[in-house]
Each structure stands twice: as structure tokens, then as C-alpha cells.
Motif scaffolding. Structure first.
Motif, PDB file in Angstrom:
ATOM      1  N   ASN A 235      -2.037   3.877   0.910  1.00 27.75           N
ATOM      2  CA  ASN A 235      -3.394   3.640   0.436  1.00 27.75           C
ATOM      3  C   ASN A 235      -3.967   2.461   1.198  1.00 27.75           C
ATOM      4  O   ASN A 235      -3.625   1.306   0.928  1.00 27.75           O
ATOM      5  CB  ASN A 235      -3.403   3.364  -1.067  1.00 27.75           C
ATOM      6  CG  ASN A 235      -4.804   3.335  -1.642  1.00 27.75           C
ATOM      7  OD1 ASN A 235      -5.784   3.148  -0.918  1.00 27.75           O
ATOM      8  ND2 ASN A 235      -4.909   3.521  -2.953  1.00 27.75           N
TER       9      ASN A 235
ATOM     10  N   PRO B 106       0.808  -1.230   0.000  1.00 26.90           N
ATOM     11  CA  PRO B 106       0.000   0.000   0.000  1.00 26.90           C
ATOM     12  C   PRO B 106       0.844   1.284   0.000  1.00 26.90           C
ATOM     13  O   PRO B 106       0.275   2.379  -0.023  1.00 26.90           O
ATOM     14  CB  PRO B 106      -0.797  -0.101   1.308  1.00 26.90           C
ATOM     15  CG  PRO B 106      -0.625  -1.498   1.790  1.00 26.90           C
ATOM     16  CD  PRO B 106       0.687  -1.956   1.266  1.00 26.90           C
TER      17      PRO B 106
ATOM     18  N   ASP C 258      -5.368  -0.894  -0.223  1.00 25.19           N
ATOM     19  CA  ASP C 258      -4.487  -1.942  -0.744  1.00 25.19           C
ATOM     20  C   ASP C 258      -3.847  -2.779   0.353  1.00 25.19           C
ATOM     21  O   ASP C 258      -2.933  -3.562   0.091  1.00 25.19           O
ATOM     22  CB  ASP C 258      -3.386  -1.314  -1.607  1.00 25.19           C
ATOM     23  CG  ASP C 258      -3.931  -0.643  -2.859  1.00 25.19           C
ATOM     24  OD1 ASP C 258      -5.001  -1.076  -3.327  1.00 25.19           O
ATOM     25  OD2 ASP C 258      -3.300   0.308  -3.349  1.00 25.19           O
ATOM     26  N   GLU C 259      -4.314  -2.618   1.577  1.00 28.94           N
ATOM     27  CA  GLU C 259      -3.738  -3.376   2.681  1.00 28.94           C
ATOM     28  C   GLU C 259      -4.076  -4.868   2.569  1.00 28.94           C
ATOM     29  O   GLU C 259      -5.206  -5.234   2.225  1.00 28.94           O
ATOM     30  CB  GLU C 259      -4.248  -2.831   4.022  1.00 28.94           C
ATOM     31  CG  GLU C 259      -3.773  -1.428   4.331  1.00 28.94           C
ATOM     32  CD  GLU C 259      -4.367  -0.876   5.621  1.00 28.94           C
ATOM     33  OE1 GLU C 259      -3.934   0.203   6.052  1.00 28.94           O
ATOM     34  OE2 GLU C 259      -5.284  -1.530   6.181  1.00 28.94           O
TER      35      GLU C 259
END
Length: 931
Positions: free
Chosen positions: A318, A300, A321-322
Motif C-alpha cells: 500500500n 506498507p 503507507d510509505e
């Protein structure tokens, strides 16, 4: 019954004595060795030095005794701690060596094996021949000595950096490898080299507490591996090792080469053993290597900016996007891609300098809510490091963080980060692979005002330890010392000193003059400067780069293009190549090793850099005409002094006599320093040749630039007076009137103010410190109006500025320029100085200054030879002192002939040497004195 009791007692003593260190046997010894170090490091890991050096200091077993000395030492080195506890040295027993040496004792045992841990201890004999107790055991582990042992491959992803983008277009990648172990490992050392930063994880657990690894390195030639202990995190059964790469230096323009991709890459391998202490010849039970079988996925996190001057940016997280289990065995690898194998031509070597760590926590002092909905956070101090902010908002919101050194600007030098909130609407921004620099943070896009407790900061720096404490009666002098020290620490991230942490992050040689003695006298930076000198060897033979490396129309022109000449030329920065400078920038390769030798007594740094020194001096010879060094290179290759007061109108980037004179004087200073180096290591022919050159060039400088009417040089500036005096270019009979002319320049013409920049300032303070002109230094540091350090204080500075001016746009307020007073506070104000004839502080000089407005000062210094303490105070015309001379050391005390101390109580340990000039001189043996 008696036989049974006798047997029990025998067993008891056999078992207990090794763990007591046998100290009961050596109760009469006056000393004991402590603070064991190997290559300047405490219990270092992964050293690839085949002949490491051992050091220690001594502590007195009875505080009120005097004259403690070391007559001999004995070092034991063993392959296991158990053997060492039994006094069994299967690697090396030095036997008893008659010597008072405590520093840089070269290992003399069996050949060391790669990836093994070795244990050592030392005992000494005191002045009466009594043996001390053994020291506490220390250890070090080895890296990889042989190329054949480095079996891993360089891997990365297929995403490549596009320099045409305003922000970096690639995402920091994850890489992982799953594998099974049929046993519980007892030893597993992972070596990781990366181009770009990295973090290591095993089964979801972060390994190590260091950050921004590895140390900054010239990635056209070298990659340094960092050592990690994986054994505690590994288990029998399925395991995963994961590496998170940060883009950072991997896209630094000067490091771009045809054989390496413009993306972060990593090399890693681990030998995994069932046994905790395998033999030197034992083969690993499992070998873990980076290769094409590793998997990769985007993380991320991504770099903002492009890691170039004024474009260092920050990073963006972000949360959408983890992948919470990305580094655990539970991760689904079906969406992961295969890693890409690359073949860069890089030398792999160990990182033999401390790692980077989060050090001092910084808490905000205020938050302002502004009409535009943003929040302005005041961290209270200008610093370089990490920040952490707890966030709450709407899913998908982007929260921006703008960092600034200036209260009136939201952002300076383009430093900014961002966080995109995920589905929960909550998150925490925290740096990972970049850092910011500034005092103020403007937060935009946040729906609710944060609390002070939601925000934290940390200074990040190389993990060397402080060596000195200092205090004095003058509030302004104390402020200068504290801010110089703070600034130095904020500039030392990654195993070298940057000019500034926000705009360039370049390792300027010219700026190093202003910082290196301050560092050496205040911190344990032996490994730090040893590493930086390796960087200078790596960049040797390549010209400097000026301009935007990504603008090929500028950077690849005929001069200053980074071309490789291999003729002794040096770029102006190391290991970073970029930036302008002049002869004093490359000349640091002569000056720094000598200053280091004086502080540490380390001949190896002179020997290993001798070719570098010789090549640099030979390069200057090729640009000499009629006995004078001439301009070489392009417009930014022949700076003299830099950043004088009124720097918009003054400064030495020109072809005037002022520049030519200073650079020629500096070249002679380099030559005279090189003469000392050559003689110290037995290179007498080189010393004789350089001495003749120095004397010859001095005659030409004096003939060309000396102004007989007022005993000055060139433009009659403070800079050229100091440079000429330090280089000793004048006939002997003129030295005193020229020194008087410098005094007049400071006290009368400049009304007590300093009027030099970076390079000449360092030369000026070096000269005045050597001449013990504390009065002149004090005059310049005591001023409160422009230009002065006091002017910075009056204008709210919390760190030392780049320029004497505050409000010129585009200039740094946390910079290396004017840190040279930091050394004077120790050897001038506190009065703890080196003995120029006996480096390393085994003999040192104590000389309290006579400055009427300064009534007391005190310092404690953990010198290479032991703890030195000096306190002095003048009250009602009477001097009082407290002095600690470490065991195995002597001190030369120099006092004014008018000063009187009560010496009767110490007549057996203090010897009056006599009168030298206007001073009375005493020699003090080891011990604590109250005079």
C-alpha cells in the motif's frame, strides 16, 4: 654504501616475501591446495561450531604431469590476517601431519572465542616430499557459543494473527533503534534471529543482498541467527539500526506454541568495537540489543493468504503507507510505538547454511491484452521466486497479480499479490517476504499495457553453488537432465527441499528420496543437507499433522494431531510437521546420512544422527507383529508408494498386501543401511543386532509375499520387485530370477515404461544404478508417450510435474516427485561413480555405459576431492575417452571386454587390474588422459 644497499635489500625481502606466499621457494612441488572450505562453506560467518572442519582440494602445478599425491598437510590458524601472512599461528599450528586427507579435518587449536574472525591457510607435501606454496588465506567468523552471551530479548508488536480471516490480518512491522557512537567502529557484527522473515538496515542502507532470511526452521524449538557486518554502514555520531519483519512462517500452524505470540518476532544483538581485531577477551565498546526500548511502526507491506497449504497467497503493498525515511536518523519517531517483549522458549543457534539469493533472472516472452482489460504475461518458464512489475495508473488504484502454472487458468493454488498506487500514480511491485510460483501472471486493474521491459522475474533459492556440467548426444535425455536440475533448484528455498513451492512448501521425507542424490551429485549441498538433518532431529518424537492447522475441529483429533510422543516417531515432513506419508518418509533419516557419507566421506553426519536413526528403528519395532511391520497412525500415516501412473486408481494408501509388502521391504532397507552406518562409526553391537533383525524380517516378508509362480512379490508390481531387490529380502539363489522378472516387467509388461510413483521410483532407480542396468533406465527415460518424462516434454512442460498426468486439477506442475534421474546422468550416462569402499571420491569409478543410441556424453564434476572430467564417444564401433583424475586421487576405469582404448602412452600411470565379470578393469593415477 654497500652496507646501506645491503640493508635496503634485506628490508625489501622481509617485506615482500610474505605477500608472495613464498611460492618461489616451492617451484618443484607438483600440487597446490585451493578451494578452501570450512563446514562446507566458503569463508562462512557466524559459525557456532566449536570444532569446525577444514577442507580443500588440490590443483596440479603442471597440467601434463601425472601421479600427483599429497603425503602430508600443515594448517595454520591465526587471529589476524597479518599474523597469518607472517606464518604465525597463534591459534593452531597442526605441524606436518602425514596424511593424504583433504576433507573434514577437525580444528585442533585453542578454544575459539565468540564473535571473532579467524584466518587459516594450508600447505601440503607432494609425492616427492616437496612442500607446496601456501594456499590463499581463508577465514571464518564465529557466532555465540555460550548462553550467557545471548543477552538480547525477543521483541515484536502487539498485533496478533487471527486464523479465522481469509487473508492475514496483520501488517509486516518495522522496528528501529537510534543510538549514538562516540567513535568510528571498526568491527560490528549483528546477529539476527527471527520467527518470520527479516531484512536489516543501517542508516537507511540495506545490509546484505540475501532475501527471505532466515532459513526455514522448526520454530517450536529453534531459531537460527544470521550474521551481518554493520561496521561499514555505521558512523561516529547518531545511528539507527532498523529491522523489517515479514509474517511468513511466524503464523505457520504447526509452529504455534503457548509461549510464543502468533506474530513475527525478532532477537538481535551486536557487539561494536573501536578496533578491527579485538582480543578474545576484549569487551565491546558498545552493545546493541533488542529490548523494550526499540520502536515499532506498521510498514506498507502485508501478507496475503495465511501461510498454509493452498493458502500461501502473496503480499500487498500500500503505497499510501510509505515512509521514505523510516530507516534513517531523520525519521520522526513520535508516532512510533514501543516494541513488545516476548519470552519464547527457543534454542538460538547459527544458520550454518547458505542464505537465500535471487539467482537466475527471468524475462517475459509475451504479453496478451485481453477483452476484460487484464493483461496476461507469459514468463516462458515455470519457476518459484520473485517478480517485479513497473506500474502506472490512478492514485488509489489496486493492481492485482494472479500467478498460474496452467495456461488455461488465471490463478492456481490461490497465489496472488497486489499493489495500491499512491498519490503519484506510479510504483513498482516487487516481492519482499513471500514468493510466487508459476509461468503466467494475470495483471488486473492496470490502465496501460506494460512493456516487456517493465517486468522481471528471478528464481530464489538457497545459495549453494553448482558442482557439475553435463551434456550428451540424446536431445530428450538432455532435456530431462536440464528440467530435473531446474526443478530441484526451484524447490530448494530455505535450506530444505519442498515438495512444491506453490501449494504446500513442506519438507517431505518421502520426496527427499527422489531428490537427494540428484542434489548431491549436481550441487555443493554439504551445508544444505547437514542443516536439513538438524531439522529432522528437531522434529523427532512428534507425530505428523494432516489437514488445516487452523481448523481445530479437524487438526486436533485423536490421530495426526501433532502430539509429542518422544518415542522415536517422526512426522512426515521436516521442519514443517504437516502432511501425510509412511515409513519411507521417516526413513529418510537413515537413508540420507548414508548417501551423504558416501558422497562426502563425512562421518560426523553419521555420528550426530545415530540416536535419531536408532530411535526411528526402535519406533518401528513397536509396531511389528509376527515379524512384519503393521499399519500405524491414521489414514495418512502408512503410505507405500505414491502417485503411480493412473494415480486416481492406483497408489498405496490402503491396507492391501501391496502396501504392507513395500513398507516392510523399505524397513529392511533401512535396517541394512543402518548396519553399514553402525559399522562405519564403530557401533558393532548395534550393527550385529540390526543385521539379525533385517535377516529375520526378510524371511517373514519372503514367506508372506513371494509369488513363486512368476518370481514376484505381493501384487507383482514394479514397485514391490524393486523394493524387495534393493532390500535384499530373498534367498540368494532367487535374486537372479527376481531381477529377470523386474526386467520383464519393465521391457515387456510395461513396454519399456516406468510404472511407479515417488518412493518406489527412487528405489527402482537406486537399484538399477547399483546394478549398472543403464539399459533399463534408458528404456524408461527414452519414452515419449504416457507415462514418461518425454510425455511431459511433448505436453509443453518447463519443469517436472507432481504426477505423470498433466490435467488433473489441484496438482503441481513443479514438484519433487520424479527427479531421481538427475543422479543417473552423472554416475550412469557420464559414468562418474563413487567407490562404495572409499567414500568421498578420493578413489572413484569411471564406467561409460553401452547404450546403442547414445553416442557421446561428457561431464565435469567438482567433487569433494577435486575436479573430475570425463568425456566419452563411440564412433564407428570405436570408444574414445578423455579423463581427468584430480591430484591425490585415483580412478578405477571399467570397460567392456570388447572395448579397446589406446593405452600405450600412459603405461606408467595406468595399471591393468584384470578381468572382473564381463569388464576389464584399470587403475588410473592422477592426471589428464586422452584415450
Amino acid at each position: 654504501m654497500m652496507n646501506r644497499l645491503d640493508t635496503i635489500l634485506r628490508l625489501f625481502f622481509l617485506l615482500i616475501i610474505p605477500y608472495l606466499g613464498m611460492s618461489w621457494c616451492f617451484a618443484d612441488s607438483s600440487i597446490k591446495p585451493v578451494n578452501l572450505r570450512n563446514e562446507y562453506l566458503e569463508n562462512p560467518t557466524g559459525l557456532d561450531e566449536p570444532l569446525p572442519r577444514f577442507s580443500w582440494i588440490l590443483t596440479a602445478t603442471h597440467e601434463k604431469t601425472f601421479g600427483q599425491k599429497q603425503q602430508a598437510y600443515r594448517i595454520l590458524v591465526a587471529s589476524s590476517k597479518a599474523l597469518l601472512q607472517q606464518d604465525q599461528a597463534d591459534l593452531w599450528d597442526s605441524k606436518w601431519v602425514s596424511s593424504n586427507t583433504m576433507q573434514q579435518i577437525v580444528y585442533g587449536g585453542k578454544a575459539l572465542a565468540s564473535d571473532r574472525t579467524y584466518y587459516w591457510k594450508v600447505a601440503v607435501k607432494d609425492e616427492k616430499g616437496e612442500q607446496s606454496a601456501w594456499s590463499e588465506p581463508a577465514y571464518w567468523s564465529t557466532g555465540l557459543f555460550h548462553a550467557s552471551e545471548k543477552q538480547a530479548q525477543w521483541i515484536g508488536t502487539d498485533q496478533l494473527f487471527d486464523p479465522k480471516q481469509a487473508d492475514c490480518n496483520i501488517v509486516d512491522p518495522w522496528l528501529r533503534k537510534s543510538f549514538d557512537l562516540p567513535f568510528q567502529p571498526q568491527k560490528a557484527t549483528l546477529f539476527v534471529a527471527s520467527v518470520g522473515f527479516h531484512e536489516v538496515y543501517v542508516n537507511g542502507k540495506r545490509i546484505g543482498d540475501d532475501v527471505l532470511a532466515p532459513a526455514v526452521t522448526d520454530h517450536t524449538k529453534r531459531a537460527r541467527y544470521v550474521t551481518y557486518d554493520l561496521a561499514p554502514a555505521l558512523k561516529k555520531g547518531k545511528n539507527v539500526v532498523a529491522i523489517w519483519l515479514g509474517t511468513s512462517w511466524s503464523i505457520h500452524g504447526p509452529y504455534v506454541t503457548k509461549d510464543r505470540p502468533n506474530t513475527p518476532i525478532v532477537w538481535a544483538q551486536a557487539a561494536i568495537f573501536k578496533e578491527k581485531t579485538p582480543s578474545a577477551s576484549a569487551r565491546p565498546d558498545k552493545l546493541l540489543l533488542t529490548d523494550a526500548s526499540w520502536k515499532t511502526h506498521k510498514s506498507p507491506n502485508k501478507l496475503l493468504g495465511v501461510w498454509n497449504s493452498n493458502r500461501m497467497g502473496g503480499e500487498q503493498w500500500n503505497a499510501h503507507d510509505e515512509l521514505p525515511d523510516w530507516n534513517t536518523v531523520a525519521a520522526d519517531e513520535s508516532t512510533w510505538q514501543q516494541a513488545v517483549v516476548y519470552h519464547p522458549e527457543l534454542t538460538l543457534s547459527a544458520q550454518q547454511v547458505e542464505k537465500n539469493y535471487l539467482t537466475k533472472e527471468i524475462k517475459p516472452v509475451g504479453i496478451e491484452e485481453r477483452p476484460d482489460g487484464s493483461f496476461r504475461v507469459d514468463m516462458g518458464v515455470n519457476f518459484a521466486g520473485w517478480t517485479e512489475v513497473k506500474l502506472k495508473g490512478h492514485p488509489g488504484d489496486t493492481v492485482q497479480f494472479l500467478y498460474s502454472e496452467r495456461e488455461q487458468e488465471d490463478m492456481t493454488f490461490g497465489l496472488h499479490s497486489a499493489y495500491i498506487l499512491g498519490a503519484s500514480g506510479k510504483g513498482t511491485f516487487r516481492n519482499r517476504f513471500n514468493y510466487s510460483s508459476g509461468r503466467w501472471i494475470t495483471i488486473k486493474g492496470l490502465q496501460h499495457k506494460p512493456k516487456l521491459s517493465d517486468i522481471k522475474g528471478w528464481m530464489v533459492r538457497t545459495g549453494y553453488k553448482p558442482a557439475v556440467t553435463f551434456a550428451c548426444s540424446d536431445a530428450l535425455q538432455q532435456w530431462i537432465y536440464d528440467k530435473v536440475r531446474w526443478t530441484y533448484e526451484n524447490l530448494s528455498l530455505g535450506g530444505y527441499i519442498v515438495d512444491c513451492p506453490q501449494r504446500e512448501r513442506l519438507g517431505y521425507g518421502g520426496d527427499a528420496h527422489a531428490t537427494c542424490e540428484t542434489g548431491m551429485l549436481n550441487f555443493h549441498v554439504g551445508a544444505f543437507y547437514t542443516k536439513w538433518m538438524e531439522d529432522w532431529r528437531d522434529v523427532s518424537g512428534t507425530e505428523s499433522i494432516v489437514g488445516d492447522m487452523y481448523d481445530t475441529s479437524f487438526a486436533r483429533k485423536a490421530v495426526m494431531s501433532g502430539r509429542i510422543f518422544n518415542n522415536g516417531i517422526l512426522p512426515h515432513t521436516a521442519p514443517t510437521y504437516m502432511g501425510g506419508g509412511g515409513p519411507a518418509w521417516g526413513g529418510i533419516v537413515v537413508t540420507l546420512p548414508w548417501l551423504f557419507y558416501q558422497q562426502q566421506g563425512d562421518k560426523r553426519i553419521l555420528e550426530r544422527n545415530f540416536d535419531l536413526i536408532s530411535h526411528w528403528l526402535s519406533f518401528l519395532d513397536t509396531h511389528t507383529e509376527n515379524g512384519l511391520l503393521q499399519r500405524f497412525g491414521g489414514n495418512w500415516d502408512f503410505l507405500g508408494d505414491w502417485l503411480w501412473p493412473h494415480a486416481t486408481a492406483e497408489g498405496m494408501n490402503n491396507d492391501k498386501p501391496e502396501t504392507l509388502c513395500l513398507n516392510n521391504c523399505y524397513r529392511v532397507y533401512n535396517l541394512r543401511t543402518a548396519v553399514k552406518i553402525a559399522r562405519t562409526i564403530g557401533r558393532d553391537a548395534d550393527a550385529e543386532r540390526w543385521e539379525k533383525e533385517a535377516n529375520n524380517y526378510s524371511k517373514h516378508i519372503h514367506a508372506r509375499f513371494y509369488n513363486a509362480a512368476d518370481h514376484s512379490y505381493a501384487d507383482s508390481s514394479m514397485a514391490n520387485l524393486a523394493a524387495a531387490l534393493l532390500a535384499d529380502v530373498m534367498p540368494h539363489e532367487l535374486r537372479e530370477p527376481i531381477m529377470k522378472r523386474l526386467e520383464h516387467e519393465i521391457l515387456v509388461r510395461k513396454n519399456g515404461h516406468i510404472h511407479v510413483g515417488i518412493t518406489a521410483g527412487a528405489l527402482l532407480f537406486k537399484l538399477l544404478r547399483e546394478q549398472h542396468r543403464d539399459d533399463l533406465i534408458y528404456s524408461m527415460t527414452a519414452q515419449t508417450d504416457y507415462p514418461s518424462w518425454g510425455y511431459m516434454k511433448a505436453n509443453g512442460a518447463t519443469s517436472i510435474w507432481e504426477m505423470w498426468e498433466k490435467d488433473l486439477p489441484g496438482h503441481s506442475l513443479l514438484h519433487s516427485s520424479y527427479l531421481f534421474p538427475g543422479a543417473w546422468y552423472i554416475d550412469g550416462v557420464a559414468g562418474i561413480g563413487i567407490d562404495p569402499n572409499k567414500p568421498g571420491y578420493q578413489n572413484f569409478v569411471i564406467s561409460p555405459p553401452t547404450i546403442p543410441t547414445l553416442t557421446w556424453a561428457e561431464a565435469s564434476m567438482e567433487s569433494p576431492a577435486g575436479l573430475i572430467e570425463v568425456k566419452w564417444k563411440r564412433q564407428d564401433g570405436q570408444l574414445r575417452m578423455q579423463i581427468t583424475v584430480p591430484p591425490n586421487c585415483t580412478a578405477t576405469l571399467r570397460l567392456s571386454k570388447d572395448e579397446q582404448l589406446s593405452l600405450a602412452a600412459y603405461k606408467d600411470y595406468m595399471k591393468a587390474v584384470g578381468i572382473q565379470g564381463n569388464q576389464q578393469v584399470y587403475e588410473l593415477q592422477a592426471g589428464k588422459y586422452v584415450l
